[in-house]
Design a protein around this motif. Sequence first.
Motif, PDB file in Angstrom:
ATOM      1  N   PHE A  30       0.842  -1.189   0.000  1.00 10.18           N
ATOM      2  CA  PHE A  30       0.000   0.000   0.000  1.00 10.18           C
ATOM      3  C   PHE A  30       0.882   1.247   0.000  1.00 10.18           C
ATOM      4  O   PHE A  30       1.878   1.307   0.721  1.00 10.18           O
ATOM      5  CB  PHE A  30      -0.915  -0.005   1.229  1.00 10.18           C
ATOM      6  N   VAL A  31       0.496   2.229  -0.792  1.00 12.33           N
ATOM      7  CA  VAL A  31       1.228   3.496  -0.877  1.00 12.33           C
ATOM      8  C   VAL A  31       0.393   4.572  -0.185  1.00 12.33           C
ATOM      9  O   VAL A  31      -0.564   5.087  -0.769  1.00 12.33           O
ATOM     10  CB  VAL A  31       1.503   3.877  -2.350  1.00 12.33           C
ATOM     11  N   PRO A  32       0.722   4.904   1.071  1.00  8.51           N
ATOM     12  CA  PRO A  32      -0.068   5.913   1.775  1.00  8.51           C
ATOM     13  C   PRO A  32       0.126   7.308   1.198  1.00  8.51           C
ATOM     14  O   PRO A  32      -0.778   8.136   1.206  1.00  8.51           O
ATOM     15  CB  PRO A  32       0.429   5.833   3.221  1.00  8.51           C
ATOM     16  N   VAL A  33       1.331   7.571   0.710  1.00  5.28           N
ATOM     17  CA  VAL A  33       1.681   8.864   0.121  1.00  5.28           C
ATOM     18  C   VAL A  33       2.837   8.606  -0.843  1.00  5.28           C
ATOM     19  O   VAL A  33       3.619   7.668  -0.647  1.00  5.28           O
ATOM     20  CB  VAL A  33       2.048   9.881   1.228  1.00  5.28           C
ATOM     21  N   ARG A  34       2.922   9.408  -1.864  1.00  7.34           N
ATOM     22  CA  ARG A  34       3.979   9.228  -2.865  1.00  7.34           C
ATOM     23  C   ARG A  34       5.353   9.100  -2.200  1.00  7.34           C
ATOM     24  O   ARG A  34       5.683   9.859  -1.302  1.00  7.34           O
ATOM     25  CB  ARG A  34       3.990  10.409  -3.825  1.00  7.34           C
ATOM     26  N   GLY A  35       6.104   8.100  -2.618  1.00  6.09           N
ATOM     27  CA  GLY A  35       7.449   7.892  -2.094  1.00  6.09           C
ATOM     28  C   GLY A  35       7.534   6.871  -0.972  1.00  6.09           C
ATOM     29  O   GLY A  35       8.626   6.486  -0.574  1.00  6.09           O
ATOM     30  N   LEU A  36       6.391   6.443  -0.430  1.00 11.91           N
ATOM     31  CA  LEU A  36       6.370   5.425   0.626  1.00 11.91           C
ATOM     32  C   LEU A  36       5.504   4.253   0.179  1.00 11.91           C
ATOM     33  O   LEU A  36       4.402   4.457  -0.332  1.00 11.91           O
ATOM     34  CB  LEU A  36       5.809   5.989   1.930  1.00 11.91           C
ATOM     35  N   ARG A  37       5.992   3.051   0.381  1.00  8.83           N
ATOM     36  CA  ARG A  37       5.215   1.847   0.088  1.00  8.83           C
ATOM     37  C   ARG A  37       5.388   0.908   1.262  1.00  8.83           C
ATOM     38  O   ARG A  37       6.479   0.441   1.544  1.00  8.83           O
ATOM     39  CB  ARG A  37       5.690   1.158  -1.192  1.00  8.83           C
ATOM     40  N   VAL A  38       4.298   0.655   1.976  1.00  2.63           N
ATOM     41  CA  VAL A  38       4.362  -0.231   3.133  1.00  2.63           C
ATOM     42  C   VAL A  38       4.071  -1.655   2.684  1.00  2.63           C
ATOM     43  O   VAL A  38       3.322  -1.884   1.739  1.00  2.63           O
ATOM     44  CB  VAL A  38       3.405   0.214   4.259  1.00  2.63           C
ATOM     45  N   ASP A  39       4.673  -2.613   3.367  1.00  2.03           N
ATOM     46  CA  ASP A  39       4.463  -4.011   3.005  1.00  2.03           C
ATOM     47  C   ASP A  39       3.023  -4.436   3.246  1.00  2.03           C
ATOM     48  O   ASP A  39       2.407  -5.064   2.394  1.00  2.03           O
ATOM     49  CB  ASP A  39       5.426  -4.921   3.768  1.00  2.03           C
ATOM     50  N   ASP A 130      -8.028   1.989  -3.422  1.00  2.00           N
ATOM     51  CA  ASP A 130      -6.992   1.072  -3.917  1.00  2.00           C
ATOM     52  C   ASP A 130      -7.493  -0.375  -3.891  1.00  2.00           C
ATOM     53  O   ASP A 130      -7.268  -1.134  -4.829  1.00  2.00           O
ATOM     54  CB  ASP A 130      -5.709   1.187  -3.092  1.00  2.00           C
ATOM     55  N   SER A 131      -8.179  -0.741  -2.802  1.00  4.80           N
ATOM     56  CA  SER A 131      -8.706  -2.106  -2.688  1.00  4.80           C
ATOM     57  C   SER A 131      -9.723  -2.392  -3.783  1.00  4.80           C
ATOM     58  O   SER A 131      -9.682  -3.451  -4.424  1.00  4.80           O
ATOM     59  CB  SER A 131      -9.356  -2.310  -1.321  1.00  4.80           C
TER      60      SER A 131
END
Length: 160
Positions: A30-39, A130-131
Amino acid sequence: MMEDLQPGQKLARGVARYLRSLGYAPLEEFVPVRGLRVDVMALGPKGELWVIECKSSRADFQSDSKWEGYLDWCDRYFWAVDLEFPTELLPDGSGLIIADPYYAEIIRMAPEDKLPPARRKKLIQKFAMDSARRLQALRDPRLGRDGLLLGGAGDGTPEE
């Protein structure tokens, strides 16, 4: 299919199964905000948001320089590692989940740091969008990543 997954993805699958058993809705990568992608981002039954970062090795953990940026996007932050991982490397003040490709268990509950209401609302909406897009892409493989039809729709190829 399992053999196609990277070690961290295998941990994420086990974490997602566990979280579902707790009543959470997990979403991988999941990408909460541009530049971050959490597992794994998990939405709880009361609207709580958890971030779980899956680390498959010492090198994987040591190469992650963005994890502290994830703290602003969740109520609780966890590391998920396998039984062989040297857990003494993990920072204090975060949760710990031991996982394998099939299941997981919380060993140390993460401290709670509640999100501001406006950020929570924005994240839950993005999580839902996103889901829904991912589900629709699974049901209609002709959809591209941006949700637009690939081929068809007036380009001379038949609609399915």
